[in-house]
Write a protein that holds these residues in place. Sequence first.
Motif, PDB file in Angstrom:
ATOM      1  N   ARG A 102      27.098 -61.954 -57.496  1.00 35.79           N
ATOM      2  CA  ARG A 102      26.208 -62.127 -58.653  1.00 35.79           C
ATOM      3  C   ARG A 102      26.015 -63.612 -58.974  1.00 35.79           C
ATOM      4  O   ARG A 102      24.900 -64.047 -59.296  1.00 35.79           O
ATOM      5  N   GLU A 103      27.089 -64.381 -58.891  1.00 36.03           N
ATOM      6  CA  GLU A 103      26.982 -65.812 -59.159  1.00 36.03           C
ATOM      7  C   GLU A 103      26.054 -66.479 -58.141  1.00 36.03           C
ATOM      8  O   GLU A 103      25.197 -67.304 -58.511  1.00 36.03           O
TER       9      GLU A 103
ATOM     10  N   LEU B  93      22.467 -68.477 -58.805  1.00 44.12           N
ATOM     11  CA  LEU B  93      22.222 -69.863 -58.395  1.00 44.12           C
ATOM     12  C   LEU B  93      20.976 -69.971 -57.521  1.00 44.12           C
ATOM     13  O   LEU B  93      20.225 -70.940 -57.621  1.00 44.12           O
TER      14      LEU B  93
ATOM     15  N   ARG C   9      31.491 -60.005 -58.128  1.00 43.23           N
ATOM     16  CA  ARG C   9      31.265 -61.071 -59.117  1.00 43.23           C
ATOM     17  C   ARG C   9      30.749 -62.335 -58.440  1.00 43.23           C
ATOM     18  O   ARG C   9      29.831 -62.991 -58.955  1.00 43.23           O
ATOM     19  N   LEU C  10      31.312 -62.652 -57.303  1.00 42.12           N
ATOM     20  CA  LEU C  10      30.877 -63.839 -56.567  1.00 42.12           C
ATOM     21  C   LEU C  10      29.448 -63.672 -56.071  1.00 42.12           C
ATOM     22  O   LEU C  10      28.644 -64.609 -56.133  1.00 42.12           O
TER      23      LEU C  10
ATOM     24  N   ALA D 161      28.775 -73.730 -57.767  1.00 43.34           N
ATOM     25  CA  ALA D 161      29.230 -72.346 -57.947  1.00 43.34           C
ATOM     26  C   ALA D 161      30.706 -72.318 -58.361  1.00 43.34           C
ATOM     27  O   ALA D 161      31.596 -72.512 -57.532  1.00 43.34           O
ATOM     28  N   LYS D 162      30.962 -72.064 -59.618  1.00 45.19           N
ATOM     29  CA  LYS D 162      32.317 -72.175 -60.161  1.00 45.19           C
ATOM     30  C   LYS D 162      33.245 -71.078 -59.651  1.00 45.19           C
ATOM     31  O   LYS D 162      34.412 -71.332 -59.322  1.00 45.19           O
ATOM     32  N   PHE D 163      32.758 -69.845 -59.604  1.00 46.65           N
ATOM     33  CA  PHE D 163      33.639 -68.760 -59.154  1.00 46.65           C
ATOM     34  C   PHE D 163      33.862 -68.851 -57.646  1.00 46.65           C
ATOM     35  O   PHE D 163      34.946 -68.523 -57.155  1.00 46.65           O
TER      36      PHE D 163
ATOM     37  N   THR E  39      28.922 -68.003 -48.909  1.00 51.40           N
ATOM     38  CA  THR E  39      27.679 -67.721 -49.634  1.00 51.40           C
ATOM     39  C   THR E  39      26.739 -66.885 -48.783  1.00 51.40           C
ATOM     40  O   THR E  39      26.224 -65.841 -49.218  1.00 51.40           O
TER      41      THR E  39
END
Length: 504
Positions: free
Chosen positions: A337-338, A342, A334-335, A357-359, A463
């Motif tokens: 994909r976020e 971005l 999930r991270l 990046a919220k998650f 990241t």
Amino acid sequence: MSGETWLLVGVVILLAWAYSRWKHSYWSSRGVATPPFLPFLGHLHKTAMLRKRYAFDMDAYYNYGGSKFCGLYSFHKPCLLVGDPELLKQMFVKDFDCFSGKKPLKLTKHDKVISDMLVLKTGEEWKKLRSIMSPTFSSGKMKEMFPLVNQKADDLVSFCLKEARTKPVIDMKHNFGRFTLDTIASCAFGLECNSLGDEKSVFSEKVDTFFKYSAASILKKVFVSIAPRVANALNMQFSSPTTGFFKELALNTIAARREGSKRGDFLDLLLETQSQGEDTGDSSKRPSKSKNVLDDETIVSQCVLFIIAGYGTTASALSYAAFLLAKHPDAQQRLRREINALIEEHGDITYQGVMEAKFLDACIMETLRLYPITVYLERMCERNYRIPGTDITIPPGTVVSCPVWTMHRDPKYWSEPEEFRPERFLPENRANIPNLTYMPFGIGPRSVSAQRFALMETKIVLTKLLLASDLRPAPGYENVTVSFGFGSQSPKAVKLILKPLKDE
């Protein structure tokens, strides 16, 4: 010995024991619960070493009223453990003027580099230095340092992927430590030490020596803090002998910066702040000599503080975060994909994108909930203070502590507290977190001033690492063991399998 001598010895022992009993009646006489203690020592045998402290705090919290407050003793001196969020808010935030200092650390004249650090300052000196240091970690200043950290993160990922081609298991705790070391060398000292590729670099060897503790070095630190005058006479110092290396390095770098180009790093920002205080033509804005505390020696002290506060702590946070994401592949995916979304929006990995990046932010916050680097917080009462809602007054000099580790795992505040659930910290869920039950960076005005820099480091590395590789726990390392040491805690080992994603 004669009978009279034995009698005298017995009387002395009896009087000492009676004195100890009297001193240790302080809390019971005020109706405050206290965990069992030893004569003379009080609770010092439990609180002096961190590996015992976290378990002791937990016992006091759940069994002796510490979830509200309970009494402790350091030798004969009363202390207070407070675990109630409302009390903490009142004492450490609203009544900060009563608890603005920390437990004093007595140092010798040989420890000026250490004693000039922001974290050890109190009173007006702390206020002045904090007001100077805080703007250094503003979002605008972080953007200036982003390229430097970004480059070090690229170096780290390249090194890890290179290792992954020849090693089935990667020691990520070691690699994260080398990354934070290179980042500090670059941002605080303007030095490219490349400790990832060169384990024998002078800077990395000096830092390793700086943090190396032995029984003898610990005993020396205790002796200096207890008897600084005697230590002065014996030419002893609290700090590591390698502190002189960092002082000389920083002074040489300061001299070079004044003659050369800027790098946009932490040292440049401090020198810029110093020059603004000296060069402004507006006398109304120019600090007085007494107020302008940012001289060269003070700058050196903050550079050394950068090592102490940022080396092991950020490496530990990264190690825990990478381990938890490796253990939870759904969260990892999930991270990822976020992050990809971005990058598609911003065109590259940017400061704004990473911080949005919220998650990613939620994963780091949840990591620091489960594994706060600071197990407890301490403040010192500076004048007579009545505990709100009670008739109990604590005198000046009373140390008040907060059991951070325990509160972060209290099921009263966190459902399934032992589980890694980043969703707790998503914007739509944050309102469900009671105020001051989450304190990885401290409480109130004395919270960690460099937290924005530490979070930026952590976010950039995660990241880039997740874009480049898939993380899995190595066989035999599916669980992390926490090592509680002298003043901090860290994972004993974090070893992962990295699968490059380039071909996917």
